[in-house]
Write a protein that holds these residues in place. Structure first.
Motif, mmCIF file in Angstrom:
data_model
loop_
_atom_site.group_PDB
_atom_site.id
_atom_site.type_symbol
_atom_site.label_atom_id
_atom_site.label_comp_id
_atom_site.label_asym_id
_atom_site.label_seq_id
_atom_site.Cartn_x
_atom_site.Cartn_y
_atom_site.Cartn_z
ATOM 1 N N ALA A 58 5.810 6.422 3.958
ATOM 2 C CA ALA A 58 4.639 7.284 3.325
ATOM 3 C C ALA A 58 5.154 8.358 2.209
ATOM 4 C CB ALA A 58 3.794 7.837 4.421
ATOM 5 N N THR A 59 4.150 8.975 1.615
ATOM 6 C CA THR A 59 4.447 10.042 0.704
ATOM 7 C C THR A 59 3.627 11.012 1.311
ATOM 8 O OG1 THR A 59 4.939 8.652 -1.219
ATOM 9 C CG2 THR A 59 4.572 10.752 -1.584
ATOM 10 N N PHE A 60 4.242 12.266 1.426
ATOM 11 C CA PHE A 60 3.722 13.301 1.831
ATOM 12 C C PHE A 60 3.812 14.476 0.659
ATOM 13 C CE2 PHE A 60 5.218 11.270 5.715
ATOM 14 C CZ PHE A 60 4.198 11.693 6.575
ATOM 15 N N PHE A 61 2.323 14.932 0.326
ATOM 16 C CA PHE A 61 2.458 15.899 -0.644
ATOM 17 C C PHE A 61 2.108 17.230 0.215
ATOM 18 C CE2 PHE A 61 1.113 12.278 -2.986
ATOM 19 C CZ PHE A 61 1.709 12.725 -4.114
ATOM 20 N N CYS A 62 3.395 18.003 0.018
ATOM 21 C CA CYS A 62 3.489 19.048 0.904
ATOM 22 C C CYS A 62 3.081 20.526 0.213
ATOM 23 C CB CYS A 62 4.936 19.294 1.396
ATOM 24 S SG CYS A 62 5.407 17.715 2.465
ATOM 25 N N ILE A 63 2.549 21.352 0.863
ATOM 26 C CA ILE A 63 2.327 22.640 0.542
ATOM 27 C C ILE A 63 3.413 23.555 0.607
ATOM 28 C CG2 ILE A 63 0.850 24.828 0.915
ATOM 29 C CD1 ILE A 63 -1.255 23.011 1.760
ATOM 30 N N GLY A 64 3.875 24.339 -0.488
ATOM 31 C CA GLY A 64 5.326 25.082 -0.295
ATOM 32 C C GLY A 64 5.094 26.198 0.736
ATOM 33 N N LEU A 115 0.804 -1.274 -0.037
ATOM 34 C CA LEU A 115 0.043 -0.010 -0.009
ATOM 35 C C LEU A 115 0.921 1.170 0.049
ATOM 36 C CD1 LEU A 115 -2.418 -0.920 2.913
ATOM 37 C CD2 LEU A 115 -2.818 -1.181 0.754
ATOM 38 N N ALA A 116 0.501 2.456 -0.540
ATOM 39 C CA ALA A 116 1.073 3.759 -0.320
ATOM 40 C C ALA A 116 0.222 4.457 0.527
ATOM 41 C CB ALA A 116 1.215 4.347 -1.925
ATOM 42 N N LEU A 117 0.640 4.927 1.813
ATOM 43 C CA LEU A 117 -0.247 5.864 2.392
ATOM 44 C C LEU A 117 0.333 7.390 1.902
ATOM 45 C CD1 LEU A 117 0.374 4.574 6.095
ATOM 46 C CD2 LEU A 117 -1.634 4.082 4.387
ATOM 47 N N THR A 118 -0.439 8.106 1.813
ATOM 48 C CA THR A 118 -0.296 9.666 1.197
ATOM 49 C C THR A 118 -0.767 10.234 2.123
ATOM 50 O OG1 THR A 118 -2.097 9.786 -0.305
ATOM 51 C CG2 THR A 118 -0.070 8.624 -1.106
ATOM 52 N N PHE A 119 -0.207 11.432 2.658
ATOM 53 C CA PHE A 119 -0.654 12.571 3.438
ATOM 54 C C PHE A 119 -0.719 13.949 2.962
ATOM 55 C CE2 PHE A 119 0.840 9.098 5.994
ATOM 56 C CZ PHE A 119 -0.230 8.873 6.891
ATOM 57 N N LEU A 178 6.577 14.202 -8.441
ATOM 58 C CA LEU A 178 5.170 13.888 -8.040
ATOM 59 C C LEU A 178 4.301 15.069 -7.813
ATOM 60 C CD1 LEU A 178 5.379 10.687 -5.773
ATOM 61 C CD2 LEU A 178 5.748 11.020 -8.184
ATOM 62 N N PHE A 179 3.059 15.184 -8.171
ATOM 63 C CA PHE A 179 2.190 16.254 -7.991
ATOM 64 C C PHE A 179 1.006 15.692 -7.948
ATOM 65 C CE2 PHE A 179 -0.511 19.299 -10.379
ATOM 66 C CZ PHE A 179 -0.722 20.180 -9.384
ATOM 67 N N ARG A 180 0.368 16.545 -6.833
ATOM 68 C CA ARG A 180 -1.043 16.116 -6.407
ATOM 69 C C ARG A 180 -1.845 17.599 -6.432
ATOM 70 N NH1 ARG A 180 -2.460 12.424 -1.769
ATOM 71 N NH2 ARG A 180 -2.572 10.752 -3.282
ATOM 72 N N PRO A 181 -2.527 17.715 -7.537
ATOM 73 C CA PRO A 181 -3.281 18.971 -7.339
ATOM 74 C C PRO A 181 -4.296 19.230 -5.942
ATOM 75 C CG PRO A 181 -4.327 17.387 -9.046
ATOM 76 C CD PRO A 181 -3.189 16.821 -8.387
ATOM 77 N N PRO A 182 -4.337 20.521 -5.630
ATOM 78 C CA PRO A 182 -5.232 20.646 -4.299
ATOM 79 C C PRO A 182 -6.894 20.149 -4.685
ATOM 80 C CG PRO A 182 -4.002 22.366 -4.873
ATOM 81 C CD PRO A 182 -3.702 21.515 -5.935
ATOM 82 N N GLN A 204 8.969 10.172 1.722
ATOM 83 C CA GLN A 204 8.954 10.775 0.023
ATOM 84 C C GLN A 204 7.958 12.060 0.254
ATOM 85 O OE1 GLN A 204 7.172 8.386 -3.210
ATOM 86 N NE2 GLN A 204 8.541 9.665 -4.695
ATOM 87 N N ILE A 205 8.522 13.074 -0.512
ATOM 88 C CA ILE A 205 7.597 14.421 -0.781
ATOM 89 C C ILE A 205 7.129 14.449 -2.083
ATOM 90 C CG2 ILE A 205 7.752 16.676 -0.365
ATOM 91 C CD1 ILE A 205 9.838 16.399 1.714
#
Length: 250
Positions: free
Chosen positions: A88-94, A62-66, A154-158, A113-114
């Motif tokens: 896990a992978t953390f999709f961070c806001i600048g 599994l991939a947990l993402t935050f 990696l990119f996740r749109p808001p 991962q970020i």
């Protein structure tokens, strides 16, 4: 009699025109609804190719993402992940990385991962122009590079929003768009047990699971969820490891 025929012909023609007009309206309404659905459901990949899970997974990975961090709760989540030997992978806001640079660096130091989640996570993200989307992505990348001397593909749109502007920005910058297959709704649901049950009910090998590192509620859910995964034989890895994206070049 000829006048009757002409009148009948015109009546039939008018009826056909009206039928076609109603049909056209129905088609346009259906297309608009589907487009709106595609814009707000990232899993469809309607506007741009999107990774949402590892299909036909032969392992219980599994991939947990935050999303939306880092925040002070990110440290609590990292401690739990370390306790259960999970990545896990953390999709961070600048803006958040600017506020918490040490936490940003600690994510990488702990083997996580970020990913890019834009610089400001604007509530108007779905209405930004292509140039504005590009600027949001590039500014977030610049903050990450300044904090950690690393880059991300990696990119996740808001809000998981995609549209033609986002698609053009992605085509220009060439990040990999990461969605999810299992959404916790931990920012909407307040009952921690309900969040846990929601995620477990839909759980499948290869899932990319969406959480947020922005509240104690999610930390408490993870205190129950991570031991459950271990007992069931699941292993939590980064998005790169789940999808085997290490060789991607921008």
């Amino acid at each position: 009699m000829p006048c009757f025929v002409v009148l009948a012909f015109f009546a039939i023609a008018i009826g056909i025109v009206y039928e076609l007009w109603y049909f056209l309206i129905a088609v346009l309404c259906l297309a608009s609804c589907f487009t709106a659905w595609g814009a707000f459901d990232i899993r469809l990949g309607y506007f741009t190719p999107t990774y949402v899970k590892q299909k036909n997974s032969t392992e219980k990975l599994l991939a947990l993402t935050f999303d939306d961090g880092p925040t002070p709760f990110t440290a609590d989540i990292m401690a739990l992940l370390d306790q259960y030997d999970s990545k896990a992978t953390f999709f961070c806001i600048g803006k958040q990385m600017e506020r918490y640079p040490e936490l940003t660096r600690q994510l990488l130091a702990n083997g996580h991962q970020i990913g890019n989640h834009t610089y400001s996570h604007s509530t108007n993200f779905g209405f930004l122009s292509t140039d504005e989307v590009v600027a949001e992505i590039e500014k977030c990348n610049a903050v990450l590079a300044k904090c950690t001397q690393t880059q991300t593909s990696l990119f996740r749109p808001p809000f998981g929003v995609t549209n033609p502007s986002v698609a053009r920005a992605v085509k220009q910058l060439k990040p990999l768009v990461i969605g999810w297959s299992n959404r916790s709704l931990d920012t909407v649901i307040t009952d921690e047990d309900r969040i846990f049950r929601r995620v477990v009910r839909k759980l499948q090998a290869g899932d990319i699971i969406l959480f947020h590192d922005t509240s104690a509620r999610t930390v408490n859910v993870l205190r129950k969820f991570l031991p459950y995964l271990k007992a069931e034989g699941y292993r939590c890895v980064s998005v790169d490891d789940l999808l085997n994206l290490h060789n991607h070049e921008k």
